[in-house]
Motif scaffolding. Sequence first.
Motif, PDB file in Angstrom:
ATOM      1  N   CYS A 119      43.419  33.444  58.232  1.00  0.00           N
ATOM      2  CA  CYS A 119      44.372  32.896  57.181  1.00  0.00           C
ATOM      3  C   CYS A 119      45.276  34.064  56.894  1.00  0.00           C
ATOM      4  O   CYS A 119      45.076  35.084  56.713  1.00  0.00           O
ATOM      5  N   SER A 120      46.563  33.631  57.008  1.00  0.00           N
ATOM      6  CA  SER A 120      47.589  34.734  56.766  1.00  0.00           C
ATOM      7  C   SER A 120      48.442  34.457  55.634  1.00  0.00           C
ATOM      8  O   SER A 120      48.819  33.273  55.315  1.00  0.00           O
ATOM      9  N   GLY A 121      48.977  35.527  54.773  1.00  0.00           N
ATOM     10  CA  GLY A 121      49.492  35.542  53.611  1.00  0.00           C
ATOM     11  C   GLY A 121      49.191  34.636  52.568  1.00  0.00           C
ATOM     12  O   GLY A 121      49.700  33.775  51.900  1.00  0.00           O
ATOM     13  N   VAL A 122      47.820  35.075  52.408  1.00  0.00           N
ATOM     14  CA  VAL A 122      46.982  34.113  51.201  1.00  0.00           C
ATOM     15  C   VAL A 122      47.752  34.871  49.872  1.00  0.00           C
ATOM     16  O   VAL A 122      47.749  36.095  49.682  1.00  0.00           O
ATOM     17  N   ARG A 123      47.903  33.882  49.091  1.00  0.00           N
ATOM     18  CA  ARG A 123      48.342  34.357  47.739  1.00  0.00           C
ATOM     19  C   ARG A 123      47.912  33.547  46.562  1.00  0.00           C
ATOM     20  O   ARG A 123      47.528  32.314  46.751  1.00  0.00           O
ATOM     21  N   TYR A 124      48.090  34.132  45.331  1.00  0.00           N
ATOM     22  CA  TYR A 124      47.534  33.776  44.029  1.00  0.00           C
ATOM     23  C   TYR A 124      48.844  33.291  43.287  1.00  0.00           C
ATOM     24  O   TYR A 124      49.528  34.247  43.208  1.00  0.00           O
ATOM     25  N   MET A 125      48.898  32.247  42.682  1.00  0.00           N
ATOM     26  CA  MET A 125      50.068  31.912  42.068  1.00  0.00           C
ATOM     27  C   MET A 125      49.768  31.006  40.488  1.00  0.00           C
ATOM     28  O   MET A 125      48.599  30.256  40.801  1.00  0.00           O
ATOM     29  N   GLN A 126      50.488  31.432  39.425  1.00  0.00           N
ATOM     30  CA  GLN A 126      50.280  30.572  38.428  1.00  0.00           C
ATOM     31  C   GLN A 126      51.239  30.529  37.655  1.00  0.00           C
ATOM     32  O   GLN A 126      52.159  31.344  37.566  1.00  0.00           O
ATOM     33  N   VAL A 127      51.477  29.218  36.970  1.00  0.00           N
ATOM     34  CA  VAL A 127      52.684  29.343  35.900  1.00  0.00           C
ATOM     35  C   VAL A 127      52.104  28.915  34.702  1.00  0.00           C
ATOM     36  O   VAL A 127      50.978  28.000  34.403  1.00  0.00           O
ATOM     37  N   VAL A 128      52.639  29.617  33.805  1.00  0.00           N
ATOM     38  CA  VAL A 128      51.991  29.462  32.148  1.00  0.00           C
ATOM     39  C   VAL A 128      53.147  28.862  31.285  1.00  0.00           C
ATOM     40  O   VAL A 128      54.411  29.056  31.400  1.00  0.00           O
ATOM     41  N   LYS A 129      52.650  27.686  30.605  1.00  0.00           N
ATOM     42  CA  LYS A 129      53.562  27.052  29.679  1.00  0.00           C
ATOM     43  C   LYS A 129      53.051  27.025  28.223  1.00  0.00           C
ATOM     44  O   LYS A 129      51.713  26.930  28.287  1.00  0.00           O
ATOM     45  N   ARG A 130      54.127  26.856  27.453  1.00  0.00           N
ATOM     46  CA  ARG A 130      53.425  26.525  25.984  1.00  0.00           C
ATOM     47  C   ARG A 130      54.441  25.479  25.350  1.00  0.00           C
ATOM     48  O   ARG A 130      55.634  25.463  25.599  1.00  0.00           O
ATOM     49  N   SER A 131      53.713  24.457  24.939  1.00  0.00           N
ATOM     50  CA  SER A 131      54.534  23.318  24.560  1.00  0.00           C
ATOM     51  C   SER A 131      55.431  22.808  25.555  1.00  0.00           C
ATOM     52  O   SER A 131      56.351  22.309  25.348  1.00  0.00           O
ATOM     53  N   GLY A 132      54.748  22.900  26.863  1.00  0.00           N
ATOM     54  CA  GLY A 132      55.505  22.225  27.766  1.00  0.00           C
ATOM     55  C   GLY A 132      56.939  23.157  28.584  1.00  0.00           C
ATOM     56  O   GLY A 132      57.279  22.667  29.462  1.00  0.00           O
ATOM     57  N   ILE A 133      56.932  24.277  27.844  1.00  0.00           N
ATOM     58  CA  ILE A 133      57.957  25.096  28.264  1.00  0.00           C
ATOM     59  C   ILE A 133      57.464  26.180  28.954  1.00  0.00           C
ATOM     60  O   ILE A 133      56.630  26.904  28.496  1.00  0.00           O
ATOM     61  N   LYS A 134      58.013  26.756  30.275  1.00  0.00           N
ATOM     62  CA  LYS A 134      57.428  27.661  31.096  1.00  0.00           C
ATOM     63  C   LYS A 134      57.839  28.945  30.593  1.00  0.00           C
ATOM     64  O   LYS A 134      59.042  29.189  30.173  1.00  0.00           O
ATOM     65  N   VAL A 135      56.800  29.878  30.094  1.00  0.00           N
ATOM     66  CA  VAL A 135      56.883  31.195  29.700  1.00  0.00           C
ATOM     67  C   VAL A 135      56.746  32.225  30.434  1.00  0.00           C
ATOM     68  O   VAL A 135      56.931  33.348  30.359  1.00  0.00           O
ATOM     69  N   ASP A 136      55.908  31.994  31.768  1.00  0.00           N
ATOM     70  CA  ASP A 136      55.618  33.091  32.555  1.00  0.00           C
ATOM     71  C   ASP A 136      55.337  32.392  33.828  1.00  0.00           C
ATOM     72  O   ASP A 136      54.796  31.271  34.098  1.00  0.00           O
ATOM     73  N   LYS A 137      55.582  32.960  35.278  1.00  0.00           N
ATOM     74  CA  LYS A 137      54.852  32.738  36.428  1.00  0.00           C
ATOM     75  C   LYS A 137      54.533  33.921  37.115  1.00  0.00           C
ATOM     76  O   LYS A 137      55.355  35.090  37.065  1.00  0.00           O
ATOM     77  N   MET A 138      53.605  33.909  37.735  1.00  0.00           N
ATOM     78  CA  MET A 138      52.865  35.166  38.409  1.00  0.00           C
ATOM     79  C   MET A 138      52.487  34.799  40.028  1.00  0.00           C
ATOM     80  O   MET A 138      52.344  33.580  40.286  1.00  0.00           O
ATOM     81  N   GLU A 139      53.035  35.793  40.885  1.00  0.00           N
ATOM     82  CA  GLU A 139      52.739  35.502  42.140  1.00  0.00           C
ATOM     83  C   GLU A 139      51.992  36.572  42.658  1.00  0.00           C
ATOM     84  O   GLU A 139      52.733  37.723  42.736  1.00  0.00           O
ATOM     85  N   GLN A 140      50.859  36.718  43.195  1.00  0.00           N
ATOM     86  CA  GLN A 140      50.309  37.931  43.670  1.00  0.00           C
ATOM     87  C   GLN A 140      49.738  37.738  45.150  1.00  0.00           C
ATOM     88  O   GLN A 140      49.066  36.822  45.512  1.00  0.00           O
ATOM     89  N   MET A 141      50.218  38.567  46.029  1.00  0.00           N
ATOM     90  CA  MET A 141      49.862  38.487  47.437  1.00  0.00           C
ATOM     91  C   MET A 141      48.280  38.853  47.467  1.00  0.00           C
ATOM     92  O   MET A 141      48.150  40.097  47.206  1.00  0.00           O
ATOM     93  N   LEU A 142      47.629  38.149  48.161  1.00  0.00           N
ATOM     94  CA  LEU A 142      45.973  38.716  48.394  1.00  0.00           C
ATOM     95  C   LEU A 142      46.174  39.216  49.873  1.00  0.00           C
ATOM     96  O   LEU A 142      45.201  40.248  50.158  1.00  0.00           O
ATOM     97  N   GLY A 143      46.678  38.681  50.671  1.00  0.00           N
ATOM     98  CA  GLY A 143      46.869  39.173  52.036  1.00  0.00           C
ATOM     99  C   GLY A 143      46.346  38.282  53.341  1.00  0.00           C
ATOM    100  O   GLY A 143      46.176  37.132  52.988  1.00  0.00           O
ATOM    101  N   SER A 144      46.023  38.864  54.249  1.00  0.00           N
ATOM    102  CA  SER A 144      45.508  38.269  55.566  1.00  0.00           C
ATOM    103  C   SER A 144      44.175  38.310  55.851  1.00  0.00           C
ATOM    104  O   SER A 144      43.908  39.620  55.793  1.00  0.00           O
ATOM    105  N   TYR A 145      43.416  37.209  56.248  1.00  0.00           N
ATOM    106  CA  TYR A 145      41.954  37.532  56.398  1.00  0.00           C
ATOM    107  C   TYR A 145      41.348  36.678  57.511  1.00  0.00           C
ATOM    108  O   TYR A 145      41.984  35.735  57.572  1.00  0.00           O
ATOM    109  N   GLY A 146      40.221  37.165  57.932  1.00  0.00           N
ATOM    110  CA  GLY A 146      39.528  36.479  58.811  1.00  0.00           C
ATOM    111  C   GLY A 146      38.144  36.394  58.153  1.00  0.00           C
ATOM    112  O   GLY A 146      37.762  36.713  57.095  1.00  0.00           O
ATOM    113  N   VAL A 147      36.978  35.828  58.996  1.00  0.00           N
ATOM    114  CA  VAL A 147      35.816  35.713  58.210  1.00  0.00           C
ATOM    115  C   VAL A 147      35.127  37.218  57.961  1.00  0.00           C
ATOM    116  O   VAL A 147      35.351  37.857  58.937  1.00  0.00           O
ATOM    117  N   HIS A 148      34.800  37.461  57.071  1.00  0.00           N
ATOM    118  CA  HIS A 148      34.256  38.751  56.585  1.00  0.00           C
ATOM    119  C   HIS A 148      32.865  39.084  57.694  1.00  0.00           C
ATOM    120  O   HIS A 148      32.230  38.252  57.915  1.00  0.00           O
TER     121      HIS A 148
END
Length: 202
Positions: A119-148
């Motif tokens: 799998c290539s370009g695996v990433r974690y993303m999150q969107v944070v909202k308060r009272s329905g309004i977006k206050v933060d977005k995070m995107e972190q690259m995890l990388g490319s991996y095969g079976v350990h």
Amino acid sequence: MSAHPDEDEFAPTTTPGYKIGAAKSVEEYANLDAEDESLARWKASLGILPGAAAAPASGPQVTVISLELASDTLPGGKTLMMNVQDPAAIAALKKNPFTIKEGVEYNVRVTFKVNHGICSGVRYMQVVKRSGIKVDKMEQMLGSYGVHPKGEAYVKNFEPEESPSGMLARSGTYNVRSRVLDDDGHVYADWEWSFKLAKEWE
């Protein structure tokens, strides 16, 4: 998981002009540029060895096991952990949010396992909202991996961050939608949870 109208919020960051290459099998990667020593070392780090047969593909390619929040200020050296594989625990976290101490340094870590293939370009993303309004977005690259090579899970630690502080930050509950996906748009996990800020850890 429920459908969301705000899918655009999870559009990954892209580099203009960059095109994702065609997916290859483990065998194709193993035989690609076999004479390149640095490439051979990189492939070995992914568990790709010359002549190795690929494990039969079954089930999800990537299993996201847990998301943790770690901080030196947490009592007893503990972490706040959510078991992504337990829908009941995730549902409980949405109703009974984590409490995070304001103004402290913390880091997030994701534990996941590659079950088959590359799998290539695996990433974690999150969107944070308060009272329905977006206050933060995070995107972190995890990388490319095969079976350990040892069949173990991978653990990716993100760079430290600081939690917000102040009376305004402490008011209300923050709702988070988290997602783990790859360059090809395959979504491996998608879940919702909540947290609130307080003067002390609870």
